[in-house]
Design a protein around this motif. Sequence first.
Motif, mmCIF file in Angstrom:
data_model
loop_
_atom_site.group_PDB
_atom_site.id
_atom_site.type_symbol
_atom_site.label_atom_id
_atom_site.label_comp_id
_atom_site.label_asym_id
_atom_site.label_seq_id
_atom_site.Cartn_x
_atom_site.Cartn_y
_atom_site.Cartn_z
ATOM 1 N N PHE A 65 -4.157 -7.294 -10.760
ATOM 2 C CA PHE A 65 -3.596 -7.094 -10.591
ATOM 3 C C PHE A 65 -2.313 -7.619 -9.197
ATOM 4 O O PHE A 65 -2.966 -8.065 -8.726
ATOM 5 N N GLU A 66 -0.944 -7.315 -9.808
ATOM 6 C CA GLU A 66 0.227 -7.747 -8.699
ATOM 7 C C GLU A 66 0.641 -5.753 -8.241
ATOM 8 O O GLU A 66 0.668 -5.275 -9.583
ATOM 9 N N GLY A 67 0.928 -6.348 -7.035
ATOM 10 C CA GLY A 67 1.855 -4.954 -6.609
ATOM 11 C C GLY A 67 2.331 -5.162 -5.547
ATOM 12 O O GLY A 67 2.959 -5.635 -5.023
ATOM 13 N N GLU A 68 2.765 -3.616 -4.958
ATOM 14 C CA GLU A 68 3.885 -3.503 -3.936
ATOM 15 C C GLU A 68 3.159 -3.030 -2.758
ATOM 16 O O GLU A 68 2.544 -2.030 -2.596
ATOM 17 N N VAL A 69 2.732 -3.183 -1.707
ATOM 18 C CA VAL A 69 1.917 -2.500 -0.665
ATOM 19 C C VAL A 69 3.374 -1.629 -0.145
ATOM 20 O O VAL A 69 4.449 -1.238 0.357
ATOM 21 N N VAL A 70 3.025 -0.578 -0.174
ATOM 22 C CA VAL A 70 3.200 1.145 0.020
ATOM 23 C C VAL A 70 3.085 1.306 1.329
ATOM 24 O O VAL A 70 4.474 1.935 2.188
ATOM 25 N N GLU A 71 2.382 1.119 2.496
ATOM 26 C CA GLU A 71 1.911 2.026 3.740
ATOM 27 C C GLU A 71 0.749 1.493 4.105
ATOM 28 O O GLU A 71 -0.463 0.380 3.804
ATOM 29 N N ALA A 72 0.362 1.088 5.342
ATOM 30 C CA ALA A 72 -0.630 -0.217 6.167
ATOM 31 C C ALA A 72 -1.709 1.702 7.413
ATOM 32 O O ALA A 72 -0.791 2.427 8.105
ATOM 33 N N PHE A 73 -2.657 0.968 7.284
ATOM 34 C CA PHE A 73 -3.064 1.531 8.123
ATOM 35 C C PHE A 73 -4.121 0.795 9.055
ATOM 36 O O PHE A 73 -4.089 -0.464 9.074
ATOM 37 N N ARG A 94 -8.730 -15.371 8.160
ATOM 38 C CA ARG A 94 -10.072 -16.689 8.445
ATOM 39 C C ARG A 94 -7.825 -17.271 8.640
ATOM 40 O O ARG A 94 -7.528 -17.599 9.950
ATOM 41 N N HIS A 95 -7.074 -17.614 7.812
ATOM 42 C CA HIS A 95 -5.561 -17.716 8.221
ATOM 43 C C HIS A 95 -4.609 -16.943 8.611
ATOM 44 O O HIS A 95 -3.770 -18.098 8.949
ATOM 45 N N ARG A 96 -5.037 -16.014 9.467
ATOM 46 C CA ARG A 96 -4.023 -15.501 10.374
ATOM 47 C C ARG A 96 -3.112 -14.895 8.890
ATOM 48 O O ARG A 96 -1.435 -14.939 9.833
ATOM 49 N N ILE A 97 -2.423 -14.581 7.845
ATOM 50 C CA ILE A 97 -2.120 -14.009 6.741
ATOM 51 C C ILE A 97 -1.546 -13.239 6.933
ATOM 52 O O ILE A 97 -2.471 -12.052 6.729
ATOM 53 N N ARG A 98 -0.218 -12.637 7.696
ATOM 54 C CA ARG A 98 -0.122 -11.409 8.253
ATOM 55 C C ARG A 98 0.745 -10.314 6.028
ATOM 56 O O ARG A 98 1.503 -11.312 5.733
ATOM 57 N N ILE A 99 0.446 -9.178 6.842
ATOM 58 C CA ILE A 99 0.891 -8.606 5.031
ATOM 59 C C ILE A 99 1.827 -7.763 5.743
ATOM 60 O O ILE A 99 1.261 -6.327 7.061
ATOM 61 N N LEU A 100 2.932 -7.073 5.102
ATOM 62 C CA LEU A 100 3.897 -6.255 5.947
ATOM 63 C C LEU A 100 3.954 -5.148 5.126
ATOM 64 O O LEU A 100 3.933 -5.875 3.704
ATOM 65 N N LEU A 101 4.870 -4.859 4.962
ATOM 66 C CA LEU A 101 5.189 -3.005 4.254
ATOM 67 C C LEU A 101 5.993 -3.874 3.116
ATOM 68 O O LEU A 101 7.092 -4.890 3.859
ATOM 69 N N GLY A 102 5.824 -3.450 1.927
ATOM 70 C CA GLY A 102 7.164 -4.343 0.729
ATOM 71 C C GLY A 102 6.555 -5.876 0.057
ATOM 72 O O GLY A 102 7.396 -6.314 -0.227
ATOM 73 N N GLU A 159 -1.963 3.425 -8.207
ATOM 74 C CA GLU A 159 -2.586 3.362 -7.098
ATOM 75 C C GLU A 159 -3.361 2.427 -6.290
ATOM 76 O O GLU A 159 -4.891 2.827 -6.982
ATOM 77 N N ALA A 160 -3.640 1.942 -5.290
ATOM 78 C CA ALA A 160 -5.141 1.507 -4.579
ATOM 79 C C ALA A 160 -5.193 1.298 -3.680
ATOM 80 O O ALA A 160 -3.938 0.645 -3.260
ATOM 81 N N LEU A 161 -6.292 1.574 -2.775
ATOM 82 C CA LEU A 161 -6.585 1.174 -1.597
ATOM 83 C C LEU A 161 -7.375 -0.455 -1.695
ATOM 84 O O LEU A 161 -8.192 -0.940 -2.074
ATOM 85 N N ALA A 162 -6.564 -1.181 -0.646
ATOM 86 C CA ALA A 162 -6.782 -2.826 -0.502
ATOM 87 C C ALA A 162 -7.099 -2.864 0.752
ATOM 88 O O ALA A 162 -6.541 -2.466 1.955
ATOM 89 N N TYR A 163 -8.024 -4.053 0.732
ATOM 90 C CA TYR A 163 -8.339 -4.738 2.649
ATOM 91 C C TYR A 163 -7.494 -6.142 2.072
ATOM 92 O O TYR A 163 -7.901 -6.605 1.023
ATOM 93 N N ARG A 216 -2.070 0.963 1.075
ATOM 94 C CA ARG A 216 -1.782 1.825 -0.314
ATOM 95 C C ARG A 216 -0.867 -0.004 -0.657
ATOM 96 O O ARG A 216 0.095 0.196 -0.648
ATOM 97 N N VAL A 217 -1.694 0.278 -2.066
ATOM 98 C CA VAL A 217 -0.698 -0.362 -2.466
ATOM 99 C C VAL A 217 0.075 -0.067 -4.173
ATOM 100 O O VAL A 217 -1.274 0.948 -4.705
ATOM 101 N N ALA A 218 1.246 -0.198 -4.443
ATOM 102 C CA ALA A 218 0.900 0.380 -5.790
ATOM 103 C C ALA A 218 1.088 -0.264 -6.779
ATOM 104 O O ALA A 218 2.286 -1.890 -6.813
ATOM 105 N N LEU A 219 0.812 -0.149 -7.830
ATOM 106 C CA LEU A 219 0.690 -1.707 -8.666
ATOM 107 C C LEU A 219 1.719 -1.332 -9.465
ATOM 108 O O LEU A 219 2.684 -0.566 -9.906
ATOM 109 N N ASP A 220 1.863 -2.661 -10.620
ATOM 110 C CA ASP A 220 3.083 -2.529 -11.309
ATOM 111 C C ASP A 220 2.522 -1.442 -13.026
ATOM 112 O O ASP A 220 3.754 -1.446 -13.200
ATOM 113 N N ASN A 221 1.767 -1.473 -12.361
ATOM 114 C CA ASN A 221 1.300 -0.917 -13.842
ATOM 115 C C ASN A 221 1.629 1.011 -13.854
ATOM 116 O O ASN A 221 1.086 1.861 -14.342
ATOM 117 N N GLY A 222 1.802 1.523 -12.385
ATOM 118 C CA GLY A 222 2.122 2.752 -12.159
ATOM 119 C C GLY A 222 0.650 3.410 -11.318
ATOM 120 O O GLY A 222 1.415 4.695 -10.845
#
Length: 87
Positions: free
Chosen positions: A20-28, A53-61, A42-46, A34-40
């Motif tokens: 699925f694709e979505g948007e990051v709503v909250e970072a713990f 390993r490649h140090r890819i950062r994930i930010l809100l939005g 929500e999911a908890l993700a890591y 917490r990710v809001a999926l395109d189908n409406g």
Amino acid sequence: MLVTPLKGVVITEKEEKVVFEGEVVEAFRSGMYRVALDNGHEALAYTAGRMRRHRIRILLGDRIKLELSPYVLTRGRIVYRHRTAER
């Protein structure tokens, strides 16, 4: 499905993940998001190990691609962060 020569023993292949694709709503604090999926929904993700390993950062939005198990559709693994034009 694979059949071995041992008297009908059946070895099944791994279950396919649901993407699925979505948007990051909250970072713990523990690296969970917490990710809001395109189908409406929500999911908890890591983050996946390759992203750590490649140090890819994930930010809100951020727009992300998420793999979910077909058994538990509320927890998943972030496998890709989409690039945005303004960064």
